[in-house]
Scaffold this motif. Structure first.
Motif, PDB file in Angstrom:
ATOM      1  N   LYS A 170       0.827  -1.208   0.000  1.00 53.78           N
ATOM      2  CA  LYS A 170       0.000   0.000   0.000  1.00 53.78           C
ATOM      3  C   LYS A 170       0.865   1.262   0.000  1.00 53.78           C
ATOM      4  O   LYS A 170       0.517   2.265  -0.627  1.00 53.78           O
ATOM      5  CB  LYS A 170      -0.940   0.014   1.209  1.00 53.78           C
ATOM      6  N   THR A 171       1.985   1.235   0.716  1.00 50.04           N
ATOM      7  CA  THR A 171       2.850   2.409   0.739  1.00 50.04           C
ATOM      8  C   THR A 171       3.653   2.561  -0.542  1.00 50.04           C
ATOM      9  O   THR A 171       4.074   3.670  -0.878  1.00 50.04           O
ATOM     10  CB  THR A 171       3.823   2.330   1.930  1.00 50.04           C
ATOM     11  N   ALA A 172       3.876   1.465  -1.256  1.00 46.10           N
ATOM     12  CA  ALA A 172       4.669   1.507  -2.487  1.00 46.10           C
ATOM     13  C   ALA A 172       3.809   1.284  -3.721  1.00 46.10           C
ATOM     14  O   ALA A 172       4.308   0.815  -4.749  1.00 46.10           O
ATOM     15  CB  ALA A 172       5.772   0.444  -2.436  1.00 46.10           C
ATOM     16  N   GLN A 173       2.528   1.632  -3.648  1.00 43.92           N
ATOM     17  CA  GLN A 173       1.648   1.425  -4.787  1.00 43.92           C
ATOM     18  C   GLN A 173       2.091   2.273  -5.964  1.00 43.92           C
ATOM     19  O   GLN A 173       2.657   3.361  -5.816  1.00 43.92           O
ATOM     20  CB  GLN A 173       0.205   1.760  -4.410  1.00 43.92           C
ATOM     21  N   ALA A 174       1.823   1.771  -7.157  1.00 51.20           N
ATOM     22  CA  ALA A 174       2.318   2.422  -8.374  1.00 51.20           C
ATOM     23  C   ALA A 174       1.740   3.818  -8.557  1.00 51.20           C
ATOM     24  O   ALA A 174       2.407   4.709  -9.068  1.00 51.20           O
ATOM     25  CB  ALA A 174       1.987   1.553  -9.585  1.00 51.20           C
ATOM     26  N   HIS A 175       0.498   4.043  -8.137  1.00 50.14           N
ATOM     27  CA  HIS A 175      -0.108   5.349  -8.384  1.00 50.14           C
ATOM     28  C   HIS A 175       0.518   6.435  -7.520  1.00 50.14           C
ATOM     29  O   HIS A 175       0.328   7.631  -7.788  1.00 50.14           O
ATOM     30  CB  HIS A 175      -1.617   5.307  -8.169  1.00 50.14           C
ATOM     31  N   ARG A 176       1.288   6.070  -6.491  1.00 50.47           N
ATOM     32  CA  ARG A 176       2.011   7.081  -5.722  1.00 50.47           C
ATOM     33  C   ARG A 176       3.077   7.740  -6.590  1.00 50.47           C
ATOM     34  O   ARG A 176       3.276   8.961  -6.510  1.00 50.47           O
ATOM     35  CB  ARG A 176       2.657   6.444  -4.489  1.00 50.47           C
ATOM     36  N   ARG A 177       3.769   6.959  -7.395  1.00 48.25           N
ATOM     37  CA  ARG A 177       4.765   7.534  -8.292  1.00 48.25           C
ATOM     38  C   ARG A 177       4.100   8.359  -9.384  1.00 48.25           C
ATOM     39  O   ARG A 177       4.669   9.337  -9.889  1.00 48.25           O
ATOM     40  CB  ARG A 177       5.603   6.396  -8.907  1.00 48.25           C
ATOM     41  N   ALA A 178       2.892   7.999  -9.751  1.00 50.77           N
ATOM     42  CA  ALA A 178       2.184   8.740 -10.792  1.00 50.77           C
ATOM     43  C   ALA A 178       1.798  10.144 -10.350  1.00 50.77           C
ATOM     44  O   ALA A 178       1.422  10.969 -11.193  1.00 50.77           O
ATOM     45  CB  ALA A 178       0.930   7.962 -11.218  1.00 50.77           C
ATOM     46  N   GLU A 179       1.876  10.428  -9.052  1.00 46.97           N
ATOM     47  CA  GLU A 179       1.563  11.764  -8.574  1.00 46.97           C
ATOM     48  C   GLU A 179       2.508  12.804  -9.158  1.00 46.97           C
ATOM     49  O   GLU A 179       2.147  13.976  -9.272  1.00 46.97           O
ATOM     50  CB  GLU A 179       1.641  11.803  -7.045  1.00 46.97           C
ATOM     51  N   THR A 180       3.719  12.421  -9.511  1.00 49.82           N
ATOM     52  CA  THR A 180       4.694  13.373 -10.042  1.00 49.82           C
ATOM     53  C   THR A 180       4.819  13.284 -11.558  1.00 49.82           C
ATOM     54  O   THR A 180       5.709  13.903 -12.135  1.00 49.82           O
ATOM     55  CB  THR A 180       6.072  13.131  -9.398  1.00 49.82           C
ATOM     56  N   LEU A 181       3.949  12.523 -12.198  1.00 47.47           N
ATOM     57  CA  LEU A 181       3.850  12.523 -13.656  1.00 47.47           C
ATOM     58  C   LEU A 181       2.701  13.452 -14.027  1.00 47.47           C
ATOM     59  O   LEU A 181       1.557  13.210 -13.637  1.00 47.47           O
ATOM     60  CB  LEU A 181       3.601  11.115 -14.199  1.00 47.47           C
ATOM     61  N   ILE A 182       2.999  14.526 -14.734  1.00 45.80           N
ATOM     62  CA  ILE A 182       2.016  15.582 -14.941  1.00 45.80           C
ATOM     63  C   ILE A 182       1.657  15.707 -16.408  1.00 45.80           C
ATOM     64  O   ILE A 182       2.449  15.382 -17.297  1.00 45.80           O
ATOM     65  CB  ILE A 182       2.525  16.937 -14.393  1.00 45.80           C
ATOM     66  N   PHE A 183       0.443  16.201 -16.634  1.00 44.39           N
ATOM     67  CA  PHE A 183      -0.057  16.470 -17.963  1.00 44.39           C
ATOM     68  C   PHE A 183      -0.491  17.932 -18.033  1.00 44.39           C
ATOM     69  O   PHE A 183      -0.821  18.544 -17.022  1.00 44.39           O
ATOM     70  CB  PHE A 183      -1.258  15.573 -18.305  1.00 44.39           C
ATOM     71  N   SER A 184      -0.486  18.484 -19.232  1.00 44.24           N
ATOM     72  CA  SER A 184      -1.002  19.833 -19.406  1.00 44.24           C
ATOM     73  C   SER A 184      -2.505  19.838 -19.153  1.00 44.24           C
ATOM     74  O   SER A 184      -3.199  18.842 -19.375  1.00 44.24           O
ATOM     75  CB  SER A 184      -0.701  20.333 -20.818  1.00 44.24           C
ATOM     76  N   LYS A 185      -2.988  20.976 -18.661  1.00 46.52           N
ATOM     77  CA  LYS A 185      -4.410  21.069 -18.346  1.00 46.52           C
ATOM     78  C   LYS A 185      -5.259  21.032 -19.605  1.00 46.52           C
ATOM     79  O   LYS A 185      -6.399  20.558 -19.596  1.00 46.52           O
ATOM     80  CB  LYS A 185      -4.677  22.346 -17.559  1.00 46.52           C
ATOM     81  N   TYR A 186      -4.719  21.555 -20.693  1.00 48.86           N
ATOM     82  CA  TYR A 186      -5.451  21.610 -21.951  1.00 48.86           C
ATOM     83  C   TYR A 186      -4.664  20.881 -23.031  1.00 48.86           C
ATOM     84  O   TYR A 186      -3.427  20.812 -22.990  1.00 48.86           O
ATOM     85  CB  TYR A 186      -5.692  23.059 -22.393  1.00 48.86           C
TER      86      TYR A 186
END
Length: 383
Positions: A170-186
């Motif tokens: 739970k602490t090392a779940q993959a979506h935690r790393r995805a928090e710092t993968l960003i997309f443009s708003k538009y």
């Protein structure tokens, strides 16, 4: 992703458009629900699941998917229940052997210093967590006590392995790393390399890389087959303009992901006016392996028709400073207005496509700006 809170201030990454950029105003319409939210969560509710027992066949995944409160509650209760269960068993062994009664000096109990259920419970905790205070210990008097000691140790190790593994996952779940993968708003649509393209920008805020990063895009919309069947969520893959011929990317600095709107594109017949009235959603999925943990991660976002800006392009974010490249994330989502035909790509192809006019010879020190335009004047091009 950008919409997740607590990472970066909104005015730092969630940059708005330039002040002088004005989009055509269309009449507001009621939209359907999003298939994928901006933060990547899928807006799908699973109802009327009759075979609930299937979740118990994969207990570990079920525990990892639970909320933290429920996981911690199960974590605590699993140890408490096992201590109480084996405490009761130790008390029954002592009761059956007569250890609870006051005996003479020659009497050898199964477990020393057990006089009540409280002392049996404490002995159960000492056995399972291997504390060993030294006051209570098992003797060779009772074979049943020796067998129970072995069973409790094995059960305790199994509980420790499952619960500690669950907490780690739970602490090392993959979506935690995805928090710092960003997309443009538009997302934007403009001309790139003489072709009408749909573009989004992606970036990674961490220095640790995403290995084997790959990105793919889908258009999700309501369609009807030739037989009259209505597909409410038809997922159509769209190709990306990648020189290496694959969806792999090297995500060291922010990248602009481009999709050429050609004959194979579901956006081929769509103009700027059609886009504002079209009920579609472009889903972008970025996935790869985390360099530090080796866990596969996936980041998602989506763009509805109101979030696709026609006639815009992203401003540069990378500059060279003192022998190295610097990324300015304050410009990550900034766009500027550029001359772009407002007709569909089909009409653009029928009109002769995009071409660059020949430029007359000029002085070597002066570069004449090239303006992309149609071969033949078209009423769909912006002035």
């Amino acid at each position: 992703m950008l919409s997740r809170k607590g990472l970066i201030p909104d005015d730092y990454v969630l940059t708005r458009l330039a002040e002088d950029v004005q989009q055509p105003k269309y009449k507001a319409k009621q939209r359907k629900a999003r298939f994928v939210a901006k933060n990547g969560t899928c807006n799908v509710a699973h109802t009327n699941i009759r075979e609930q027992g299937r979740f118990l066949q994969d207990v570990f995944t079920t525990l990892v998917d639970l909320k933290w409160l429920h996981t911690l509650l199960i974590f605590t209760m699993s140890f408490l229940c096992s201590w109480l269960l084996f405490g009761m068993i130790w008390w029954l062994i002592a009761f059956a052997h007569g250890d609870l009664d006051v005996k003479g000096d020659g009497f050898v109990p199964c477990v020393t210093d057990i006089h009540s259920f409280s002392s049996a419970f404490l002995f159960s905790i000492e056995v399972q967590v291997t504390i060993g205070f030294g006051g209570r210990m098992i003797t060779e008097e009772c074979v049943s006590a020796i067998i129970m000691l072995i069973i409790q140790n094995i059960v305790g190790l199994v509980i420790n392995a499952i619960m500690l593994g669950c907490i780690f996952m739970k602490t090392a779940q993959a979506h935690r790393r995805a928090e710092t993968l960003i997309f443009s708003k538009y997302a934007v649509i403009s001309v790139r390399n003489n072709k009408l393209c749909l573009m989004v920008r992606v970036g990674d805020l961490r220095k640790s890389m995403i290995i084997s990063a790959a990105i793919r895009m889908q258009v999700v919309r309501r369609t009807t087959t030739d037989e009259g069947e209505i597909v409410p969520l038809d997922q159509i893959d769209i190709t990306m303009d990648n020189p290496v011929g694959t969806n792999g990317i090297f995500l060291v600095s922010p990248l602009i992901i481009s999709h050429v709107i050609d004959k194979s594109s579901p956006l081929y017949d769509m103009s700027a006016a059609d886009l504002q009235h079209e009920d579609l959603e472009v889903v972008v999925v970025l996935e790869g392996v985390v360099e530090t943990t080796g866990i596969t991660t996936q980041a998602r976002t989506s763009y509805v028709s109101e979030e696709i800006l026609w006639g815009q392009r992203f401003v540069p974010t990378v500059s060279e400073e003192e022998g190295m490249y610097a990324v300015d994330y304050s410009k990550f989502g900034n766009t500027i207005k550029v001359p772009t035909p407002c007709c569909s790509a089909r009409k653009l192809d029928e009109g002769g496509g995009m071409t660059q006019p020949k430029v007359k010879d000029a002085a070597p020190s002066v570069r004449s700006p090239l303006r992309t335009r149609l071969k033949q004047p078209s009423p769909c091009q912006e002035e």
